[in-house]
Design an enzyme around this catalytic site. Sequence first.
Site, mmCIF file in Angstrom:
data_model
loop_
_atom_site.group_PDB
_atom_site.id
_atom_site.type_symbol
_atom_site.label_atom_id
_atom_site.label_comp_id
_atom_site.label_asym_id
_atom_site.label_seq_id
_atom_site.Cartn_x
_atom_site.Cartn_y
_atom_site.Cartn_z
ATOM 1 N NE ARG A 96 13.235 9.713 7.374
ATOM 2 C CZ ARG A 96 14.540 9.396 7.392
ATOM 3 N NH1 ARG A 96 14.888 8.140 7.434
ATOM 4 N NH2 ARG A 96 15.478 10.340 7.385
ATOM 5 C CE1 TYR B 266 16.506 11.725 2.085
ATOM 6 C CE2 TYR B 266 15.017 10.629 3.616
ATOM 7 C CZ TYR B 266 15.354 11.725 2.856
ATOM 8 O OH TYR B 266 14.551 12.843 2.886
ATOM 9 N N GLY C 241 9.733 15.496 7.078
ATOM 10 C CA GLY C 241 10.058 15.105 8.445
ATOM 11 C C GLY C 241 9.083 14.143 9.092
ATOM 12 C CB CYS D 43 38.139 -2.508 2.103
ATOM 13 S SG CYS D 43 38.375 -3.996 1.167
ATOM 14 C CD GLU D 44 36.058 2.586 4.655
ATOM 15 O OE1 GLU D 44 36.241 2.872 5.857
ATOM 16 O OE2 GLU D 44 36.701 3.096 3.728
ATOM 17 N N PRO E 185 6.911 15.762 1.859
ATOM 18 C CG PRO E 185 5.111 14.354 1.401
ATOM 19 C CD PRO E 185 5.553 15.790 1.295
HETATM 20 C C1 LIG Z 1 13.901 21.037 2.769
HETATM 21 C C2 LIG Z 1 13.507 19.610 2.889
HETATM 22 N N1 LIG Z 1 12.253 19.255 2.587
HETATM 23 C C3 LIG Z 1 11.845 17.969 2.675
HETATM 24 C C4 LIG Z 1 12.709 16.980 3.087
HETATM 25 C C5 LIG Z 1 12.207 15.573 3.164
HETATM 26 O O1 LIG Z 1 12.229 15.132 4.473
HETATM 27 P P1 LIG Z 1 11.634 13.723 4.876
HETATM 28 O O2 LIG Z 1 12.251 12.716 4.017
HETATM 29 O O3 LIG Z 1 11.997 13.575 6.311
HETATM 30 O O4 LIG Z 1 10.156 13.812 4.709
HETATM 31 C C6 LIG Z 1 14.028 17.296 3.428
HETATM 32 C C7 LIG Z 1 14.956 16.256 3.893
HETATM 33 O O5 LIG Z 1 15.717 16.407 4.790
HETATM 34 C C8 LIG Z 1 14.447 18.654 3.318
HETATM 35 O O6 LIG Z 1 15.697 19.021 3.620
#
Ligand SMILES: Cc1ncc(COP(=O)(O)O)c(C=O)c1O
Length: 421
Positions: A277, A373, A237, A344-345, A275
């Site tokens: 993202r 992602y 997060g 096509c969207e 982590p």
């Molecule tokens: C259980 C869990 N851990 C870790 C993450 C990785 O999150 P982030 O990419 O925000 O660091 C997620 C992604 O939603 C998740 O669901």
Amino acid sequence: MLNDSIHYANGSLHCDGISLAQIAERIGTPCYVYSLPRILHQLQRLKAAFQAIPSEIHYSAKANANLDILRALIQAGVGIDTVSGGEIWRALQAGCPAADIVFAGVGKTKAEIDYAIDEGVGWINIENQQECAWIQAAATRAGRTQRVALRLNPAERAATHAAIATGHAEAKFGLSATSIRELMQRAERYPALDFCGLHVHIGSQLSEPSATGRAIDAAGNLLAEYPQLATLNIGGGFPVPYRQDSELSTVEEWVASLQPYLLRLQLREAVKIEPGRFLVADAGVLLTRVLYCKRQLGQTTLIVDASMSELLRPALYGAHHEIVPLNEVEKASRETMQVVGPVCESTDVLLPQVALPPPQAGDLLAILTVGAYGMVMASNYNARPRPAEVVVYRNGAESGWRLSRAREDWRSFYPGESQDP
Ligand SMILES: Cc1ncc(COP(=O)(O)O)c(C=O)c1O
């Protein structure tokens, strides 16, 4: 977002000193390019931010499961957080010791649990009571005791986009505090499970840490009741800026504000973090080429060869990714336009409004901050091949690049399909 690795040099966009235009010419477009030095730099930042808090990192492979990225992070001493049998297999393929793999997920199948336990994963994060029986059966058959953590749903709404919040009461994730207490009362029914931790992840791209602080406090209440629970996994997060003018906390500020919450838990084992993202997002760009430019009905529409099939986030969440030309052009000569893909969207809009130099067919652009992602959500929608992936690496003072994964060929899309009429 541009950064120390991805920036302009002599008017053209480079990644760690390598010309991105050169990669686009050699590999073709659309093509993801990732900077391994940037990923390792982000890892060092995160480790430094946690310096005062004993911690253990499991990289969340769901953000980007590129093999070179997984290998680089594993070699840097990181474990892997997985959410499926496929991700466990991928982590093992990348060289992760099974003991350093966490297996999480809201709907693990029995086959996935059997596979995880046969391979010897270090942890399983449990999200419902019924999983315990399957883990018990698999661990007994394998003659093992399985370390497990219980994922708490703290009923805290995270400050983030609604689609990526996971800790509120209505969310499908985790166990309520009441369910965890019920489960712990029946823990002796599962002698092959070593209940030794809690897990709490309330969402991704958390814009401020106060809800996470409250979630840690809620977990702390349970940890105090059950001394066998020696650690807390606080998930991922950690926020990433996607806009030049972003006012998000830095990771250093973010961790500093959670430090008092974590230290007062007095955990017997290092806190776990997952982590995704933060480590990979701004290390990635998606190179794309202009196909057409249409000026009509008072609007300029730039049609490029990347689309929602390669980068789903704008269509899925309205996510914002900046788009810049590979060759820097004077600001004075910019024109406002929407950038769209060929799918096509009507939702296949990569950026609804951007000021770019008047484009010509064949011009090259970079879509920024797509390392997380991005490719993992790519699909074959409209029978489009998933794009190539390139990694840029550093070898001493020199930078180099290699094709990490080749572009798909549409002739290979349907393996195993019956040819019978
Ligand atoms: C259980 C869990 N851990 C870790 C993450 C990785 O999150 P982030 O990419 O925000 O660091 C997620 C992604 O939603 C998740 O669901």
